[in-house]
Write a protein that holds these residues in place. Structure first.
Motif, short mmCIF file in Angstrom:
data_model
loop_
_atom_site.label_atom_id
_atom_site.label_comp_id
_atom_site.label_asym_id
_atom_site.label_seq_id
_atom_site.Cartn_x
_atom_site.Cartn_y
_atom_site.Cartn_z
N GLU A 163 -7.96 30.54 34.04
CA GLU A 163 -9.21 29.80 33.91
C GLU A 163 -9.00 28.29 33.81
OE1 GLU A 163 -8.31 32.26 31.56
OE2 GLU A 163 -9.23 33.81 32.80
N SER A 164 -7.77 27.89 33.54
CA SER A 164 -7.50 26.45 33.38
C SER A 164 -7.03 25.79 34.67
CB SER A 164 -6.46 26.22 32.29
OG SER A 164 -5.18 26.64 32.73
N VAL A 215 0.96 31.25 40.71
CA VAL A 215 2.21 30.53 40.47
C VAL A 215 2.07 29.58 39.27
CG1 VAL A 215 3.81 28.84 41.44
CG2 VAL A 215 3.03 30.76 42.82
N SER A 216 0.93 28.95 39.13
CA SER A 216 0.71 28.06 37.99
C SER A 216 0.77 28.83 36.68
CB SER A 216 -0.65 27.37 38.11
OG SER A 216 -0.68 26.54 39.24
N VAL A 217 0.17 30.00 36.64
CA VAL A 217 0.21 30.84 35.45
C VAL A 217 1.65 31.22 35.13
CG1 VAL A 217 -0.42 33.11 34.54
CG2 VAL A 217 -2.14 31.70 35.70
N MET A 219 -4.49 21.40 31.74
CA MET A 219 -5.18 22.04 32.84
C MET A 219 -4.67 21.44 34.15
SD MET A 219 -9.25 21.89 33.78
CE MET A 219 -9.60 20.24 33.25
N PRO A 220 -3.92 22.20 34.95
CA PRO A 220 -3.49 21.67 36.23
C PRO A 220 -4.64 21.65 37.24
CG PRO A 220 -2.62 23.88 35.93
CD PRO A 220 -3.33 23.51 34.67
N THR A 221 -4.69 20.58 38.00
CA THR A 221 -5.67 20.45 39.08
C THR A 221 -4.92 20.13 40.35
OG1 THR A 221 -7.35 19.63 37.55
CG2 THR A 221 -7.70 19.21 39.89
N TYR A 222 -5.14 20.93 41.38
CA TYR A 222 -4.49 20.73 42.67
C TYR A 222 -5.51 20.21 43.68
CZ TYR A 222 -0.87 23.55 40.54
OH TYR A 222 0.08 24.03 39.67
N HIS A 223 -5.15 19.17 44.39
CA HIS A 223 -5.97 18.62 45.46
C HIS A 223 -5.25 18.97 46.77
CE1 HIS A 223 -8.53 16.02 42.91
NE2 HIS A 223 -7.49 16.12 42.11
N VAL A 224 -5.88 19.81 47.57
CA VAL A 224 -5.29 20.25 48.83
C VAL A 224 -6.09 19.65 49.97
CG1 VAL A 224 -4.69 22.24 50.27
CG2 VAL A 224 -4.56 22.42 47.76
N GLU A 225 -5.43 18.85 50.79
CA GLU A 225 -6.08 18.28 51.98
C GLU A 225 -5.45 18.93 53.20
OE1 GLU A 225 -5.41 14.09 51.64
OE2 GLU A 225 -7.08 13.84 50.25
#
Length: 63
Positions: A37-38, A27-29, A1-7
């Motif tokens: 959903e992930s 893009v992740s898909v 499951m990718p998680t992106y933190h955008v600041e």
């Protein structure tokens, strides 16, 4: 499951954030072959007074 933190500095509209989240997910898909959903995206808005570049706060006048 990718998680992106955008600041980013505060001030973006809800529509801009929705578009960013949709594109990061798309893009992740495509690239990572994961289900939408992930994909998690966490957006942190930062006040200009709490962000500095080149030794100068963004809340100060820029040259």
């Amino acid at each position: 499951m990718p998680t992106y933190h955008v600041e980013m500095m505060e001030g973006r509209t809800l529509e801009q954030k929705k578009k960013l989240v949709a594109e990061l997910t798309r893009v992740s898909v495509e690239v990572l072959a994961v289900k939408p959903e992930s994909v998690d995206v966490i957006i942190t808005d930062i006040k200009r007074e709490n962000w500095a570049t080149g030794g100068k706060l963004w809340s100060e006048p820029r040259d």
